[in-house]
Design a protein around this motif. Structure first.
Motif, mmCIF file in Angstrom:
data_model
loop_
_atom_site.group_PDB
_atom_site.id
_atom_site.type_symbol
_atom_site.label_atom_id
_atom_site.label_comp_id
_atom_site.label_asym_id
_atom_site.label_seq_id
_atom_site.Cartn_x
_atom_site.Cartn_y
_atom_site.Cartn_z
ATOM 1 N N SER A 74 0.824 -1.208 0.000
ATOM 2 C CA SER A 74 0.000 0.000 0.000
ATOM 3 C C SER A 74 0.858 1.260 0.000
ATOM 4 O O SER A 74 0.506 2.261 -0.628
ATOM 5 C CB SER A 74 -0.948 0.006 1.204
ATOM 6 N N VAL A 75 2.011 1.232 0.688
ATOM 7 C CA VAL A 75 2.913 2.385 0.699
ATOM 8 C C VAL A 75 3.480 2.615 -0.698
ATOM 9 O O VAL A 75 3.531 3.749 -1.192
ATOM 10 C CB VAL A 75 4.059 2.184 1.716
ATOM 11 N N VAL A 76 3.906 1.533 -1.346
ATOM 12 C CA VAL A 76 4.453 1.642 -2.702
ATOM 13 C C VAL A 76 3.398 2.171 -3.666
ATOM 14 O O VAL A 76 3.663 3.051 -4.489
ATOM 15 C CB VAL A 76 4.983 0.272 -3.182
ATOM 16 N N ILE A 77 2.189 1.663 -3.552
ATOM 17 C CA ILE A 77 1.108 2.109 -4.437
ATOM 18 C C ILE A 77 0.768 3.575 -4.178
ATOM 19 O O ILE A 77 0.536 4.345 -5.121
ATOM 20 C CB ILE A 77 -0.128 1.207 -4.262
ATOM 21 N N ASP A 78 0.747 3.985 -2.906
ATOM 22 C CA ASP A 78 0.493 5.397 -2.592
ATOM 23 C C ASP A 78 1.549 6.286 -3.237
ATOM 24 O O ASP A 78 1.244 7.356 -3.769
ATOM 25 C CB ASP A 78 0.491 5.617 -1.078
ATOM 26 N N PHE A 79 2.809 5.836 -3.176
ATOM 27 C CA PHE A 79 3.898 6.612 -3.782
ATOM 28 C C PHE A 79 3.695 6.727 -5.289
ATOM 29 O O PHE A 79 3.755 7.827 -5.854
ATOM 30 C CB PHE A 79 5.243 5.948 -3.485
ATOM 31 N N ILE A 80 3.462 5.601 -5.946
ATOM 32 C CA ILE A 80 3.312 5.608 -7.404
ATOM 33 C C ILE A 80 2.122 6.463 -7.823
ATOM 34 O O ILE A 80 2.191 7.225 -8.789
ATOM 35 C CB ILE A 80 3.154 4.169 -7.930
ATOM 36 N N ARG A 81 1.039 6.358 -7.083
ATOM 37 C CA ARG A 81 -0.177 7.091 -7.440
ATOM 38 C C ARG A 81 -0.016 8.600 -7.237
ATOM 39 O O ARG A 81 -0.552 9.397 -8.006
ATOM 40 C CB ARG A 81 -1.348 6.568 -6.600
ATOM 41 N N GLN A 82 0.741 9.004 -6.209
ATOM 42 C CA GLN A 82 0.801 10.424 -5.852
ATOM 43 C C GLN A 82 2.026 11.171 -6.377
ATOM 44 O O GLN A 82 1.979 12.398 -6.527
ATOM 45 C CB GLN A 82 0.758 10.569 -4.327
ATOM 46 N N ILE A 83 3.118 10.468 -6.655
ATOM 47 C CA ILE A 83 4.347 11.175 -7.034
ATOM 48 C C ILE A 83 4.188 11.997 -8.311
ATOM 49 O O ILE A 83 4.793 13.082 -8.421
ATOM 50 C CB ILE A 83 5.550 10.199 -7.135
ATOM 51 N N PRO A 84 3.370 11.575 -9.298
ATOM 52 C CA PRO A 84 3.182 12.459 -10.459
ATOM 53 C C PRO A 84 2.584 13.815 -10.073
ATOM 54 O O PRO A 84 2.938 14.843 -10.658
ATOM 55 C CB PRO A 84 2.221 11.664 -11.355
ATOM 56 N N THR A 85 1.696 13.822 -9.077
ATOM 57 C CA THR A 85 1.098 15.080 -8.625
ATOM 58 C C THR A 85 2.142 15.970 -7.968
ATOM 59 O O THR A 85 2.175 17.188 -8.195
ATOM 60 C CB THR A 85 -0.048 14.806 -7.632
ATOM 61 N N LEU A 86 3.016 15.378 -7.144
ATOM 62 C CA LEU A 86 4.060 16.163 -6.487
ATOM 63 C C LEU A 86 5.008 16.780 -7.510
ATOM 64 O O LEU A 86 5.383 17.953 -7.400
ATOM 65 C CB LEU A 86 4.848 15.291 -5.503
ATOM 66 N N LEU A 87 5.386 15.999 -8.509
ATOM 67 C CA LEU A 87 6.286 16.511 -9.544
ATOM 68 C C LEU A 87 5.605 17.596 -10.372
ATOM 69 O O LEU A 87 6.226 18.595 -10.745
ATOM 70 C CB LEU A 87 6.752 15.362 -10.440
ATOM 71 N N ALA A 88 4.310 17.410 -10.644
ATOM 72 C CA ALA A 88 3.561 18.420 -11.390
ATOM 73 C C ALA A 88 3.460 19.720 -10.589
ATOM 74 O O ALA A 88 3.523 20.817 -11.158
ATOM 75 C CB ALA A 88 2.166 17.896 -11.728
ATOM 76 N N LEU A 89 3.309 19.601 -9.262
ATOM 77 C CA LEU A 89 3.242 20.792 -8.410
ATOM 78 C C LEU A 89 4.535 21.598 -8.492
ATOM 79 O O LEU A 89 4.506 22.830 -8.602
ATOM 80 C CB LEU A 89 2.997 20.381 -6.958
ATOM 81 N N LEU A 90 5.668 20.908 -8.431
ATOM 82 C CA LEU A 90 6.949 21.601 -8.513
ATOM 83 C C LEU A 90 7.070 22.356 -9.835
ATOM 84 O O LEU A 90 7.549 23.493 -9.875
ATOM 85 C CB LEU A 90 8.097 20.597 -8.363
ATOM 86 N N GLN A 91 6.610 21.728 -10.906
ATOM 87 C CA GLN A 91 6.672 22.407 -12.202
ATOM 88 C C GLN A 91 5.682 23.570 -12.263
ATOM 89 O O GLN A 91 5.982 24.626 -12.819
ATOM 90 C CB GLN A 91 6.403 21.404 -13.322
ATOM 91 N N GLU A 92 4.517 23.365 -11.669
ATOM 92 C CA GLU A 92 3.518 24.444 -11.651
ATOM 93 C C GLU A 92 4.037 25.658 -10.888
ATOM 94 O O GLU A 92 3.823 26.809 -11.296
ATOM 95 C CB GLU A 92 2.232 23.938 -11.000
#
Length: 312
Positions: free
Chosen positions: A114-132
């Motif tokens: 579940s931790v790995v899945i949470d990371f995979i599911r959410q990390i694109p959002t974190l990276l998109a935030l940094l770019q935003e």
């Protein structure tokens, strides 16, 4: 237990340092309390007693820069700014207290599916935030990613810089989770020595290495061996192709490949496929090894975690 009261902040509040929860080369993070007993994290920048005015001014400017970036990023996936002080003798930043990071989870041997899945599911959002927000974090690793109620939070913007300033920076002792472009090369510009280039896709690489660390407790020996290591160990662990595709684009050696194949929308699409495939292919046993016991290489780790494919 530490009970030290800091000078008043910019908001006129005094904070009491309670215990050390993190320490780096330039600052120490304390679990602390404000005058009303509210729990916070305070990052205190360390200065020698004989620090010159120049060193003090540079440190204060650095604190002000980090504060500006934190104030800019008001989002549930980013640690929240609370207060700060630009006192030259002891500058500090006050943030929300995040009790656990992904680094803590790896060290405790509590990496679950579940931790790995949470990371995979959410990390694109974190990276998109940094770019935003037009920010290069430059220090994205498991210990700088909080994990609260199954939500990832970006921590420690001490090395972060706006993209407008991210043409290049001098890099020394580059950590293994940093992308190839961070490794120093001789500069053509007089007086700059060796430089490392910061790209918009640099944090994507580090995020991929963070995922590798979550699963292994280590990193591939060198940048050049990363993809070979991932390919060999994933095959031995029978990890699904969708997971491999997701990780491979993140740790692509060339930044331009990451920019093209791991853009926010494309990475979200790959993440969705990886999460769906992992739900069918991999099982994590309840008992996990501690981070210190995790050996180098996916295959040994997978044996220790008891990962096995499910029948189709």
């Amino acid at each position: 237990m530490i009970e030290r009261i800091l000078p008043e902040s910019e908001q006129g509040i005094q904070y009491t340092l309670h215990e050390i929860v993190g320490k780096g080369g330039y600052a120490t993070v304390y679990k602390s309390y404000d005058s009303e007993g509210t729990e916070v994290a305070v990052k205190v920048h360390t200065l020698p007693d004989d620090a010159s005015n120049h060193v003090q001014n540079v440190t204060v400017a650095h604190v002000a820069s980090e504060v500006a970036l934190l104030q800019k990023t008001n989002h549930p996936h980013v640690v929240q700014y609370v207060d700060h002080s630009v006192n030259k003798e002891r500058p500090y930043i006050v943030m929300e207290y995040v009790p656990e990071t992904l680094g803590d989870i790896v060290r405790k041997g509590k990496v679950t599916q579940s931790v790995v899945i949470d990371f995979i599911r959410q990390i694109p959002t974190l990276l998109a935030l940094l770019q935003e927000y037009e920010i290069a974090h430059c220090d994205l690793k498991c210990s700088n990613i909080g994990y609260v109620d199954r939500t990832l939070k970006l921590l420690d913007f001490g090395l972060a810089i706006p993209f407008s300033d991210a043409v290049f920076r001098i890099m020394k002792n580059v950590p293994p989770y940093c992308p190839p472009e961070f490794f120093p090369v001789p500069s053509r510009f007089s007086g700059y020595g060796n430089i490392g280039i910061v790209k918009r896709s640099s944090d994507t690489f580090s995020a991929g290495k963070a995922l590798e660390f979550m699963l292994t407790g280590t990193y591939a020996p060198s940048i050049g061996e990363t993809m070979t290591n991932i390919k060999e160990t994933h095959e031995k662990a029978t990890l699904p192709k969708e997971f491999q595709d997701f990780l491979k684009v993140m740790v692509a050696r060339e930044s331009i490949q990451r920019a093209r194949k791991a853009s926010p929308d494309k990475l979200r699409n790959l993440a969705d496929k990886a999460v769906k495939a992992l739900g069918k292919k991999v099982i994590f046993k309840k008992k996990q090894p501690t981070g210190e016991e995790i050996p180098s290489g996916f295959s040994s780790l997978m044996d220790m975690l008891g990962l096995s494919p499910l029948s189709p």
